[in-house]
Design a protein around this motif. Structure first.
Motif, PDB file in Angstrom:
ATOM      1  N   UNK A   1      37.926   9.673   3.101  1.00 37.26           N
ATOM      2  CA  UNK A   1      38.872  10.717   2.672  1.00 37.26           C
ATOM      3  C   UNK A   1      39.101  10.626   1.163  1.00 37.26           C
TER       4      UNK A   1
ATOM      5  N   UNK B   1      37.612  13.484  -2.115  1.00 37.75           N
ATOM      6  CA  UNK B   1      38.278  14.157  -3.249  1.00 37.75           C
ATOM      7  C   UNK B   1      37.400  14.075  -4.494  1.00 37.75           C
TER       8      UNK B   1
ATOM      9  N   UNK C   1      33.811  20.800   3.231  1.00 40.48           N
ATOM     10  CA  UNK C   1      34.688  20.609   4.380  1.00 40.48           C
ATOM     11  C   UNK C   1      35.544  19.363   4.220  1.00 40.48           C
ATOM     12  N   UNK C   2      34.987  18.337   3.560  1.00 41.02           N
ATOM     13  CA  UNK C   2      35.752  17.101   3.351  1.00 41.02           C
ATOM     14  C   UNK C   2      34.971  15.882   3.776  1.00 41.02           C
TER      15      UNK C   2
ATOM     16  N   UNK D   1      36.560  15.661   9.283  1.00 33.11           N
ATOM     17  CA  UNK D   1      36.750  17.105   9.451  1.00 33.11           C
ATOM     18  C   UNK D   1      35.781  17.717  10.441  1.00 33.11           C
TER      19      UNK D   1
END
Lengths: 418, 418
Positions: free
Chosen positions: A15, A19, A117-118, A200
């Motif tokens: 996660x 970013x 999407x992440x 995700x």
């Protein structure tokens, strides 16, 4: 090792890394990809050696021949892996593209921006080339990834992971952008597919057994397909030469692929003319025919097709054949027995073509073309992470765009809502 | 009644009806919608009477005032319901649109066709107007729907269902295109959200408790959002007048909506000038301020904000306020505490605006506009079935397009794969 904690840690790092990779510019991502490809080429011998260790262990453990074959990495396969990563570097970057900007009566401009999407979780069998391929696609699309390959490929996968991390580092990107699971404990999968807060989407790449198990247990959305029971329907008044050519290609070019035709539907009006030469062609190629009573009356070598045959993805030189009244019954049959993957009509009739396109409820619907074209490269996506038969998000072949989403953007000048 | 069988039967009928409504032309769908609106107008008194029966029973059962209020249907509300259905009839039909057709080197043309999702399950609270609204949106987008409204609204919902069926029949469409669950047994919901074979997507409309429960149990994909913890970040050098106006509108126009701002971030460089007048405005409007220590040093009426406050959707006249270093910390705060719904920056700096748009991981990201604009009507979608904070499929306000999907179409001339 506490597996749940380990997977949670992977998730938190992914996660955080998501970013960073989401805002990385195209140059940095492409630099990393080219460095990964160069490292793979440089370490070809070491990768083949690591793979040999895996193959030897798998052979001793009695892994079946087809799986051993997919596990084995030759020097040529390593070169192809590096080339695949370079091809992904050469693709356009989908991230950041703004589209559909429109001014609204309130004064604001509303549009969409394409964004990663992440965090993507990829779960796959013991095929080391998937490690490089999936890492490259996720990286290019600005996503962090967690890769969990089949345990038999562990040594080779870890060797590839080291090269991916070397490439990321050379572009100033953290290694946690691509995390390759380092334990063979199967409990990892169960945690990964339930970790909604850090993952995700899950992309399973592998056989039906794997996908079915994940579908039953996953809490994270998946991009997947279970079956490829693809049909060719030959409509009244079709060009018979074209029908023969398309059926031959759709069924016999490759037997093990998900876009191979498994079932043939023929309009009654041309069954008498089409079926004998078609059956001769299929029989010559060693394809077993399982047909309806009308088919069997015309084709002596055909055995009787069961309900189960019509619903089957054979992945083998077997085809089910049914004579139908016409397009209505063909569409009904496909929507009932099919797997919503890829279905084709052969027709010269405009209205039939349009009706088939509209009413067949599949990810890819084709007119006068072989089902074998259902593929990310053939569709011009440049790459493919998988094929989806789900209806939401990406449908059909999924490339870089399917690994992204669009958020809404509003460009204002101080507007407030009245 | 065997509830599982009942829900299975609803599912089978919906699946069959979905084939019919998917191929219905725009005229038939619009005819049905206008007939439904006319029937609702004609039966206004009967609907109000059926609703009174529900309201009386709910009051006797001790339903709380806010829920009673949402349950109650006045003659004006009935008229608004009919008007809403007519507005949906007037929207463009998304179904069948072909886009992105491109010729590939193999000769085939590859494109996409917009098609309905299939069967939509809508689960909502005791608000009878949602019955007509959701039925209209699903019908127009070519989907069959199964509507399960809160049990307190059962009489009114059944009365509306009869009018929907009358409208469908007048257009030659089967009543099973819109099925309103006729039992108040709560077990229906549990079966509906797990029936993957007959339901393509679930849209929950209602409070956080409902959505959280469904999220934990659903096997069918959902279009949903749980929280709307929306932020306004006022950047260094922002126009202070604009900042005041946007914060006032975003926080105080309505307190109970999901796109209301719940948290305010202010760049340190302008906190001293902005916070006192902003706090005065908020206090005048009766908004409670919960702030960080720096905020409290500038605003005497502010109490201390907790970690939980920063993560909260208050849905009330309360706002959390934090002074931040600048845009980097603001983005980090939003991505950490936010709900990925809607966040806005107030800035005069081009690079800050672009960075905020790219890096804030939310369904709607805004520059110099009130978060209150995050709405299907304000975005020009013409209608809204809900707002999604998920990243796959539809994100942000979801209108007719979000109730559809795109399949691939291939137009060939006999091409086979080489």
């Amino acid at each position: 090792m506490d597996i749940e904690n380990y997977v949670q840690q992977l998730g938190r790092e992914a996660r955080a890394a998501s970013r960073i990779i989401a805002r990385a510019d195209s140059n940095a991502k492409n630099h990393a990809l080219r460095a990964i490809a160069a490292a793979i080429r440089r370490e070809s011998e070491a990768l083949v050696a690591a793979n040999r260790q895996d193959v030897d262990a798998a052979r001793s453990a009695g892994l079946e021949a087809a799986l051993l074959d997919r596990l084995t990495l030759s020097a040529q396969a390593v070169a192809a892996m590096a080339e695949g990563v370079e091809q992904v570097a050469a693709l356009p970057d989908p991230v950041g593209e703004i589209s559909d900007l429109r001014r609204r009566p309130s004064g604001i401009q509303v549009g969409r921006m394409r964004v990663p999407l992440g965090v993507i979780g990829i779960i796959y069998e013991a095929r080391p080339n998937v490690t490089a391929d999936a890492a490259a696609l996720c990286l290019k699309s600005g996503n962090a990834s967690i890769l969990r390959g089949g345990s038999e490929a562990i040594h080779c996968n870890q060797a590839i992971a080291a090269l991916v991390h070397e490439g990321l580092a050379s572009a100033g990107l953290p290694g946690s952008v691509v995390q390759v699971v380092s334990t063979t404990d199967r409990a990892v999968v169960g945690h990964l597919i339930r970790m909604r807060e850090h993952v995700d989407v899950i992309v399973p790449r592998g056989g039906k057994g794997l996908v079915a198990r994940l579908l039953a247990e996953a809490r994270v959305p998946m991009i997947q397909h279970l079956d490829g029971n693809c049909h060719v329907y030959v409509d009244d008044g079709a060009d018979l030469g074209q029908a023969l050519r398309i059926v031959e290609n759709a069924k016999t070019q490759r037997y093990g692929t998900c876009n191979t035709a498994e079932s043939l539907l023929i309009a009654r009006s041309l069954a008498g003319r089409l079926l004998p030469p078609l059956a001769a062609m299929l029989t010559r190629k060693g394809v077993e025919i399982r047909g309806c009573p009308e088919t069997r009356a015309l084709v002596s070598e055909a055995s009787a097709a069961s309900e189960e045959d019509y619903a089957s993805e054979f992945l083998a030189p077997i085809i089910s054949v049914r004579v139908v009244d016409g397009i209505g019954q063909a569409i009904e049959h496909i929507n009932h027995y099919g797997s919503h993957h890829t279905d084709a009509i052969v027709t010269e009739n405009y209205s039939a073509a349009m009706r088939f396109l509209r009413e067949v409820d599949s990810a890819s619907v084709m007119v006068n073309a072989s089902t074998r074209f259902a593929d990310g490269f053939e569709y011009g996506l440049g790459a493919e992470i998988g094929i989806s038969t789900d209806k939401i998000h990406a449908r059909g072949p999924v490339g870089l765009e399917g690994l992204t989403s669009q958020k809404w953007i509003v460009l204002g000048q101080g507007e407030v809502r009245g």
